[in-house]
Design a protein around this motif. Structure first.
Motif, mmCIF file in Angstrom:
data_model
loop_
_atom_site.group_PDB
_atom_site.id
_atom_site.type_symbol
_atom_site.label_atom_id
_atom_site.label_comp_id
_atom_site.label_asym_id
_atom_site.label_seq_id
_atom_site.Cartn_x
_atom_site.Cartn_y
_atom_site.Cartn_z
ATOM 1 N N ASN A 207 0.154 -1.515 0.010
ATOM 2 C CA ASN A 207 -0.140 -0.477 -0.228
ATOM 3 C C ASN A 207 0.493 1.316 0.299
ATOM 4 N N PHE A 208 2.706 1.385 -0.605
ATOM 5 C CA PHE A 208 2.575 2.855 -0.299
ATOM 6 C C PHE A 208 2.953 2.892 -1.706
ATOM 7 N N GLY A 209 1.889 2.783 -2.734
ATOM 8 C CA GLY A 209 1.603 3.433 -3.822
ATOM 9 C C GLY A 209 0.574 4.074 -4.002
ATOM 10 N N ASP A 210 0.272 5.463 -4.590
ATOM 11 C CA ASP A 210 -1.245 6.057 -4.622
ATOM 12 C C ASP A 210 -1.624 4.783 -4.951
ATOM 13 N N GLU A 211 -1.985 4.051 -5.936
ATOM 14 C CA GLU A 211 -2.807 3.135 -7.391
ATOM 15 C C GLU A 211 -1.749 1.715 -7.211
ATOM 16 N N THR A 212 -2.901 0.440 -6.917
ATOM 17 C CA THR A 212 -2.079 -0.701 -6.998
ATOM 18 C C THR A 212 -3.072 -1.580 -8.057
ATOM 19 N N TYR A 213 -1.991 -2.305 -8.737
ATOM 20 C CA TYR A 213 -2.983 -2.918 -10.241
ATOM 21 C C TYR A 213 -2.194 -4.109 -9.860
ATOM 22 N N VAL A 214 -3.335 -4.837 -10.624
ATOM 23 C CA VAL A 214 -2.505 -6.803 -10.303
ATOM 24 C C VAL A 214 -2.955 -7.297 -11.728
ATOM 25 N N HIS A 215 -1.978 -8.008 -12.228
ATOM 26 C CA HIS A 215 -1.722 -8.386 -13.758
ATOM 27 C C HIS A 215 -1.399 -9.724 -13.285
ATOM 28 N N GLU A 216 -2.572 -10.868 -13.491
ATOM 29 C CA GLU A 216 -2.209 -11.909 -13.171
ATOM 30 C C GLU A 216 -2.286 -13.310 -14.373
#
Length: 230
Positions: A207-216
């Motif tokens: 959670n250290f970024g403004d936004e977190t994106y996941v690519h699975e």
């Protein structure tokens, strides 16, 4: 008030704020102030950079600066005041240079907004056993390169992290978070890439970024998912 005068005023406020911090919180900072070579001190204690990343809040900038030197000391030990150069004889040794040469940690072209992008391939790092300290020093070094760009201090940088599976041993989340909260930089986006599903717990811990994106799945095979829009 002129820009230069404003910065000088805020720099003085940072120094005053450091004076107010508990001794244990600023001990590494004081040691660096007294013992680091002038060039190292000037390059790594740029008050303007720490002010920018903290939206010019002097007290927050002071705490971040002291946190930086604490982490610098912990990460490099006896070499904590050596230059962050790729010579093999300074803060980065031969093992760190070998890791960097694998390009498992590398800067990519900037995104569409001109923000720096760092790619970390944890799957490569995990294959090298007992290299955790060397890995962390390399990541510290690459984060420091990101921090040199003023866009990282204001708009934020982008991190692409390719994770191993299924145990995700290569992800030292606490270290990444300490770097992100100690270095004079911020992350506007963190992209996690993995062939296997990433657990909800893992996602919530990053959670250290403004936004977190996941690519699975198959899209996690390559950093090519990055489009420069985030």
């Amino acid at each position: 008030i002129k820009r230069d005068e404003m910065y000088q005023y805020l720099r003085n406020q940072v120094i005053k704020a450091i004076d107010q911090l508990p001794l244990d919180e600023k001990a590494s900072y004081i040691e660096a102030l007294e013992n680091a070579p002038a060039q190292v001190w000037e390059e790594e204690s740029n008050l303007d950079a720490f002010l920018r990343v903290e939206d010019f809040h002097a007290f927050s900038a002071a705490k971040r600066l002291c946190s930086y030197w604490r982490l610098r000391s912990e990460s490099f030990g006896p070499k904590r005041f050596d230059s962050l150069y790729q010579t093999g004889e300074d803060a980065l040794g031969i093992r760190e240079l070998h890791l960097l040469q694998t390009q498992s940690i590398m800067l990519l072209p900037k995104d569409a907004q001109g923000c720096p992008v760092l790619s970390i391939d944890g799957t490569c790092l995990e294959r090298r056993h007992n290299w955790a300290e060397n890995r962390d020093r390399c990541i510290f070094y690459m984060f420091s390169l990101l921090a040199e760009d003023e866009m990282s201090q204001t708009e934020g940088a982008v991190l692409l992290y390719k994770m191993d599976s299924p145990a995700f041993h290569s992800v030292d989340i606490s270290f990444l978070e300490r770097l992100a909260t100690s270095m004079p930089l911020r992350f506007k986006a963190v992209h996690l890439l993995s062939r296997e599903p990433i657990s909800r717990d893992m996602k919530s811990r990053i959670n250290f970024g403004d936004e977190t994106y996941v690519h699975e799945g198959s899209c996690g095979d390559s950093a090519s998912i990055y489009t420069g829009k985030n």
